[in-house]
Write an enzyme that holds these catalytic residues in place. Structure first.
Site, PDB file in Angstrom:
ATOM      1  N   HIS A  62      -0.416 -11.933   0.732  1.00 44.72           N
ATOM      2  CA  HIS A  62       0.725 -11.761  -0.358  1.00 44.72           C
ATOM      3  C   HIS A  62       1.827 -12.623  -0.066  1.00 44.72           C
ATOM      4  O   HIS A  62       2.600 -12.433   1.083  1.00 44.72           O
ATOM      5  CB  HIS A  62       0.726 -10.322  -0.505  1.00 44.72           C
ATOM      6  CG  HIS A  62      -0.035  -9.435  -1.241  1.00 44.72           C
ATOM      7  ND1 HIS A  62      -0.363  -8.152  -1.142  1.00 44.72           N
ATOM      8  CD2 HIS A  62      -1.255  -9.932  -1.963  1.00 44.72           C
ATOM      9  CE1 HIS A  62      -1.425  -7.987  -1.837  1.00 44.72           C
ATOM     10  NE2 HIS A  62      -1.927  -8.989  -2.341  1.00 44.72           N
ATOM     11  N   TYR A  73      -0.386  -0.541  -2.761  1.00 44.73           N
ATOM     12  CA  TYR A  73      -1.461   0.084  -1.996  1.00 44.73           C
ATOM     13  C   TYR A  73      -0.904   1.385  -1.547  1.00 44.73           C
ATOM     14  O   TYR A  73      -1.752   2.468  -1.198  1.00 44.73           O
ATOM     15  CB  TYR A  73      -1.821  -0.661  -1.060  1.00 44.73           C
ATOM     16  CG  TYR A  73      -2.520  -1.893  -1.585  1.00 44.73           C
ATOM     17  CD1 TYR A  73      -3.900  -1.651  -2.398  1.00 44.73           C
ATOM     18  CD2 TYR A  73      -2.311  -3.065  -1.428  1.00 44.73           C
ATOM     19  CE1 TYR A  73      -4.791  -2.725  -2.778  1.00 44.73           C
ATOM     20  CE2 TYR A  73      -3.046  -4.306  -2.221  1.00 44.73           C
ATOM     21  CZ  TYR A  73      -4.011  -4.097  -2.717  1.00 44.73           C
ATOM     22  OH  TYR A  73      -4.734  -4.892  -3.449  1.00 44.73           O
TER      23      TYR A  73
END
Length: 288
Positions: free
Chosen positions: A260, A269
């Site tokens: 990312h 998450y």
């Protein structure tokens, strides 16, 4: 510019170019004249709002509309740069994207999906290929495009693997012994020569394996197992991230493993893990 300077994927470049054509078609009617560079660099917020309203009227959802406006801004910025002008774009708020959480598969479901996809394959080597590929997606958190672009020279796999992700960024991921063994089993059975520069994962006729073929195989296995339609090849990447976080991984390490660019992409998450804990509490607590 998109492909060479921004290092966008071929899919993103096609989508942005398509948006540019849609904007030009719209302006030719909206402004009553063929668009010129001068017109494009002098657009006002009202023009872009009218274009966005047209696209929303055609059924574009909030997330797709936000992507459309991102493409419009990139195109107008490109036109201004080509004209040697300052890139002062009209200020218009992009549609707010609904915040949705990834839907990870349970560990047992992820493994069962990999095994069942292989069991439904037409040939033993294809069974080994599909199982190895899905275990790689779940075990290393790869995007399916990243896995399918791996060259055969990465075999045999060691403890780590260098992966090229979005915009040509590379990262190192850890490889579990079970994943390495599954890929070795597939490579031993593959009837096509795995030259160093050839794709590692091959289609039934020897060419590069298509992501659509994988998605169809997963859909069939998913139906057989009675799993949710949300469990796709990409959901295995979400499962990888969620299960690592639940096991104690820190966000920075997870960001590196997933590739990312921004930590904000990884932070989603934490909400997934919190949602899971709430589900467990609601199910198990006597006063929930």
């Amino acid at each position: 510019m998109l492909r060479l300077e921004r290092r966008s994927s071929a899919h993103t470049a096609r989508a942005y170019v398509a948006t540019a054509y849609r904007l030009l078609d719209f302006l030719s009617v909206h402004r009553g004249d063929l668009p010129t560079p001068a017109m494009l660099t002098s657009l006002e917020a009202a023009d872009l709002r009218a274009f966005l309203a047209r696209r929303r009227g055609e059924g574009l959802g909030p997330a797709a509309a936000a992507r459309e406006m991102s493409a419009v801004r990139a195109f107008l910025r490109f036109v201004a740069e080509q004209q040697g002008e300052a890139t002062a774009l009209p200020k218009i708020a992009s549609p707010k994207r609904p915040r949705t959480l990834p839907r990870p598969a349970a560990p047992a479901d992820a493994l069962a999906l990999a095994e069942e996809t292989g069991a439904l394959a037409s040939q033993p080597w294809i069974a080994a290929r599909d199982t190895a590929l899905l275990l790689l997606l779940y075990g290393a958190g790869l995007r399916i495009s990243e896995a399918l672009s791996l060259p055969a020279r990465v075999h045999p796999l060691g403890e780590t693997l260098r992966v090229t992700g979005k915009r040509g960024k590379t990262r190192m991921v850890a490889i579990l012994p079970a994943v390495a063994d599954a890929i070795a089993s597939y490579a031993a059975q593959c009837p096509w020569p795995l030259g160093p520069d050839e794709p590692l994962f091959r289609g039934a006729k020897g060419g590069p394996l298509s992501a659509d073929v994988v998605r169809r195989a997963v859909a069939e296995a998913r139906r057989t197992l009675g799993l949710s339609d949300r469990i796709t090849p990409h959901a295995l990447r979400h499962s990888f991230a969620t299960h690592l976080l639940a096991g104690g991984a820190d966000l920075r390490s997870l960001q590196e493993l997933l590739g990312h660019a921004s930590l904000s992409s990884t932070q989603i998450y934490t909400a997934v893990d919190a949602a899971h804990m709430l589900d467990v509490w609601r199910t198990a607590h006597p006063r929930a």
